[in-house]
Design a protein around this motif. Structure first.
Motif, PDB file in Angstrom:
ATOM      1  N   SER A  36       0.837  -1.196   0.000  1.00  0.00           N
ATOM      2  CA  SER A  36       0.000   0.000   0.000  1.00  0.00           C
ATOM      3  C   SER A  36       0.873   1.248   0.000  1.00  0.00           C
ATOM      4  N   PRO A  37       0.452   2.312  -0.689  1.00  0.00           N
ATOM      5  CA  PRO A  37       1.198   3.565  -0.625  1.00  0.00           C
ATOM      6  C   PRO A  37       1.353   4.098   0.798  1.00  0.00           C
ATOM      7  N   ALA A  38       0.415   3.751   1.671  1.00  0.00           N
ATOM      8  CA  ALA A  38       0.490   4.209   3.059  1.00  0.00           C
ATOM      9  C   ALA A  38       1.686   3.615   3.797  1.00  0.00           C
ATOM     10  N   LEU A  39       2.267   2.538   3.254  1.00  0.00           N
ATOM     11  CA  LEU A  39       3.413   1.881   3.878  1.00  0.00           C
ATOM     12  C   LEU A  39       4.734   2.262   3.222  1.00  0.00           C
ATOM     13  N   LEU A  40       4.680   3.049   2.152  1.00  0.00           N
ATOM     14  CA  LEU A  40       5.891   3.303   1.372  1.00  0.00           C
ATOM     15  C   LEU A  40       6.965   4.032   2.177  1.00  0.00           C
ATOM     16  N   HIS A  41       6.550   4.856   3.130  1.00  0.00           N
ATOM     17  CA  HIS A  41       7.523   5.624   3.922  1.00  0.00           C
ATOM     18  C   HIS A  41       8.397   4.722   4.799  1.00  0.00           C
ATOM     19  N   LEU A  42       8.008   3.473   4.958  1.00  0.00           N
ATOM     20  CA  LEU A  42       8.787   2.540   5.780  1.00  0.00           C
ATOM     21  C   LEU A  42      10.009   1.997   5.047  1.00  0.00           C
ATOM     22  N   TYR A  43      10.090   2.243   3.744  1.00  0.00           N
ATOM     23  CA  TYR A  43      11.146   1.666   2.922  1.00  0.00           C
ATOM     24  C   TYR A  43      12.083   2.740   2.387  1.00  0.00           C
ATOM     25  N   ASP A  44      13.343   2.388   2.256  1.00  0.00           N
ATOM     26  CA  ASP A  44      14.328   3.248   1.616  1.00  0.00           C
ATOM     27  C   ASP A  44      14.354   2.904   0.134  1.00  0.00           C
ATOM     28  N   LEU A  45      13.968   3.851  -0.706  1.00  0.00           N
ATOM     29  CA  LEU A  45      13.876   3.593  -2.138  1.00  0.00           C
ATOM     30  C   LEU A  45      15.149   3.953  -2.887  1.00  0.00           C
ATOM     31  N   ALA A  46      16.076   4.602  -2.235  1.00  0.00           N
ATOM     32  CA  ALA A  46      17.315   4.999  -2.899  1.00  0.00           C
ATOM     33  C   ALA A  46      18.036   3.773  -3.445  1.00  0.00           C
ATOM     34  N   GLN A  47      18.543   3.897  -4.656  1.00  0.00           N
ATOM     35  CA  GLN A  47      19.295   2.835  -5.337  1.00  0.00           C
ATOM     36  C   GLN A  47      18.440   1.604  -5.641  1.00  0.00           C
ATOM     37  N   LYS A  48      17.111   1.774  -5.625  1.00  0.00           N
ATOM     38  CA  LYS A  48      16.214   0.677  -5.971  1.00  0.00           C
ATOM     39  C   LYS A  48      15.479   0.969  -7.282  1.00  0.00           C
ATOM     40  N   ILE A  49      15.145  -0.097  -7.988  1.00  0.00           N
ATOM     41  CA  ILE A  49      14.189  -0.006  -9.087  1.00  0.00           C
ATOM     42  C   ILE A  49      12.802  -0.220  -8.497  1.00  0.00           C
ATOM     43  N   VAL A  50      11.942   0.756  -8.649  1.00  0.00           N
ATOM     44  CA  VAL A  50      10.568   0.634  -8.162  1.00  0.00           C
ATOM     45  C   VAL A  50       9.656   0.303  -9.340  1.00  0.00           C
ATOM     46  N   VAL A  51       8.910  -0.774  -9.199  1.00  0.00           N
ATOM     47  CA  VAL A  51       7.886  -1.143 -10.179  1.00  0.00           C
ATOM     48  C   VAL A  51       6.541  -0.673  -9.625  1.00  0.00           C
ATOM     49  N   VAL A  52       5.956   0.316 -10.254  1.00  0.00           N
ATOM     50  CA  VAL A  52       4.657   0.828  -9.820  1.00  0.00           C
ATOM     51  C   VAL A  52       3.563  -0.026 -10.451  1.00  0.00           C
ATOM     52  N   ILE A  53       2.677  -0.542  -9.605  1.00  0.00           N
ATOM     53  CA  ILE A  53       1.643  -1.497 -10.021  1.00  0.00           C
ATOM     54  C   ILE A  53       0.262  -0.947  -9.676  1.00  0.00           C
ATOM     55  N   ASP A  54      -0.554  -0.775 -10.702  1.00  0.00           N
ATOM     56  CA  ASP A  54      -1.962  -0.401 -10.506  1.00  0.00           C
ATOM     57  C   ASP A  54      -2.765  -1.073 -11.618  1.00  0.00           C
ATOM     58  N   VAL A  55      -2.998  -2.361 -11.437  1.00  0.00           N
ATOM     59  CA  VAL A  55      -3.531  -3.227 -12.495  1.00  0.00           C
ATOM     60  C   VAL A  55      -4.866  -2.712 -13.023  1.00  0.00           C
ATOM     61  N   LEU A  56      -5.754  -2.303 -12.135  1.00  0.00           N
ATOM     62  CA  LEU A  56      -7.082  -1.813 -12.526  1.00  0.00           C
ATOM     63  C   LEU A  56      -7.247  -0.340 -12.147  1.00  0.00           C
ATOM     64  N   ARG A  57      -6.776   0.669 -12.992  1.00  0.00           N
ATOM     65  CA  ARG A  57      -6.418   0.340 -14.344  1.00  0.00           C
ATOM     66  C   ARG A  57      -5.240   1.185 -14.849  1.00  0.00           C
ATOM     67  N   ALA A  58      -4.666   2.028 -13.997  1.00  0.00           N
ATOM     68  CA  ALA A  58      -3.720   3.041 -14.467  1.00  0.00           C
ATOM     69  C   ALA A  58      -2.521   2.468 -15.208  1.00  0.00           C
ATOM     70  N   THR A  59      -1.833   1.488 -14.602  1.00  0.00           N
ATOM     71  CA  THR A  59      -0.629   1.002 -15.275  1.00  0.00           C
ATOM     72  C   THR A  59      -0.977   0.185 -16.513  1.00  0.00           C
ATOM     73  N   SER A  60      -2.129  -0.444 -16.533  1.00  0.00           N
ATOM     74  CA  SER A  60      -2.578  -1.153 -17.736  1.00  0.00           C
ATOM     75  C   SER A  60      -2.881  -0.161 -18.861  1.00  0.00           C
ATOM     76  N   THR A  61      -3.482   0.957 -18.513  1.00  0.00           N
ATOM     77  CA  THR A  61      -3.787   1.988 -19.507  1.00  0.00           C
ATOM     78  C   THR A  61      -2.509   2.618 -20.053  1.00  0.00           C
ATOM     79  N   ILE A  62      -1.538   2.878 -19.176  1.00  0.00           N
ATOM     80  CA  ILE A  62      -0.268   3.448 -19.615  1.00  0.00           C
ATOM     81  C   ILE A  62       0.435   2.509 -20.589  1.00  0.00           C
TER      82      ILE A  62
END
Length: 241
Positions: free
Chosen positions: A15-41
Motif C-alpha cells: 500500500s502507498p500508506a506503507l511506502l515511507h517505511l522503505y528506503d527507495l534509494a538505489q532501488k528499481i521501483v515497479v509501480v503497479i496499478d492493475v485496474l487500471r492506471a498502469t494497464s492503460t499506460i
C-alpha cells in the motif's frame, strides 16, 4: 570454489500508506496499478503514444493538456473526472486514436504513487500486460527491487498483490527475498494463477468496476503480455525504454 555473488534484494510494498517505511534509494521501483492506471499506460504506449504525463490533480491535467495540445484523461472513483475528455479504460486508447499523441493522465491511486516514489533510482510501470518485459528488465539490471502496489485509497487490493506475486514467481531465484509481503503475494499467485478471473470476482475493485460496466476492462487487464512494452518514468513523463 567459485566466488558467490551477492543477490540483490526484492521487497513488496502492499500500500502507498506503507511506502515511507522503505528506503527507495538505489532501488528499481515497479509501480503497479492493475485496474487500471498502469494497464492503460502500457496500452497507450504500446499503441504508439509518444508519452504519458501522470499528474496528481484534475486541474493540473487540464492545464498541461491545454499547454501541450494533449489528450486529457483520468478518473475519480471509477468515473471519468469532470472536465476531462477521456477515462482510465485501456480500451479507449487504440492505435487509431492515441498514436503519436501525448496523454496526460490522473487517477485515484496509480498516478499518486508514481510521484511518491520519486526517491527511487528508477521507476518502471508494471501490469499483467507487460509481465514478461518487466521480469526481463529486472533480471538484466540485477539491482534491488521494490514492487509498489497502488491499492485502493491506501487499502491493500487483490489485483496488485497478484501481479506482484506473478513477478516474484518468475524471478525469485535471482533475488534475496526477506520480506513477508513478498512471500504472501507469491503464495497467493501460486494458489490462484490458473483461475485469475474467477478469483478476481471476489475483489472489491472488481465489484466497483463491474457496477460501472467495465467487465471487459478487467478481462483485458488480466491478459498476460497483451501490451508487452517497458514504460519508464523519467523527468515527469512516462515513455518506452
Amino acid at each position: 570454489m567459485p566466488e558467490q555473488t551477492e543477490r540483490p534484494t526484492l521487497e513488496v510494498c502492499l500500500s502507498p500508506a506503507l511506502l515511507h517505511l522503505y528506503d527507495l534509494a538505489q532501488k528499481i521501483v515497479v509501480v503497479i496499478d492493475v485496474l487500471r492506471a498502469t494497464s492503460t499506460i502500457c496500452t497507450a504506449l504500446y499503441h504508439g503514444a509518444q508519452k504519458v504525463i501522470p499528474v496528481d490533480s484534475v486541474e493540473k491535467c487540464m492545464e498541461i493538456g491545454r499547454q501541450l495540445g494533449a489528450v486529457t484523461a483520468g478518473e475519480r472513483d471509477g468515473h471519468i473526472a469532470p472536465g476531462l475528455e477521456h477515462g482510465n479504460s485501456p480500451l479507449e486508447y487504440p492505435a487509431s486514436f492515441i498514436q503519436n499523441k501525448t496523454l496526460v493522465l490522473t487517477t485515484t491511486n496509480g498516478t499518486r504513487l508514481l510521484h511518491m516514489a520519486k526517491d527511487a533510482e528508477e521507476i518502471v510501470i508494471g501490469s499483467f500486460l507487460n509481465l514478461s518485459a518487466i521480469c526481463a528488465y529486472l533480471l538484466s539490471r540485477n539491482k534491488p527491487v521494490m514492487l509498489a502496489c497502488a491499492g485502493w485509497k491506501d487499502r491493500i487490493n487483490l489485483e496488485d498483490s497478484l501481479l506482484a506475486g506473478a513477478i516474484i514467481h518468475r524471478i525469485k531465484s535471482h533475488f534475496d527475498i526477506q520480506c513477508d509481503a513478498a512471500l504472501i503475494v507469491e503464495q497467493l499467485y501460486e494458489a490462484t494463477h490458473h483461475r485469475l478471473m474467477e478469483h478476481m470476482q471476489q475483489a472489491s475493485h472488481y465489484q466497483r468496476l463491474t457496477r460501472h460496466g467495465f467487465q471487459q476492462d478487467i478481462a483485458y487487464c488480466l491478459t498476460i503480455d497483451g501490451a508487452n512494452v517497458l514504460p519508464v518514468y523519467r523527468d515527469g513523463a512516462i515513455a518506452l525504454a
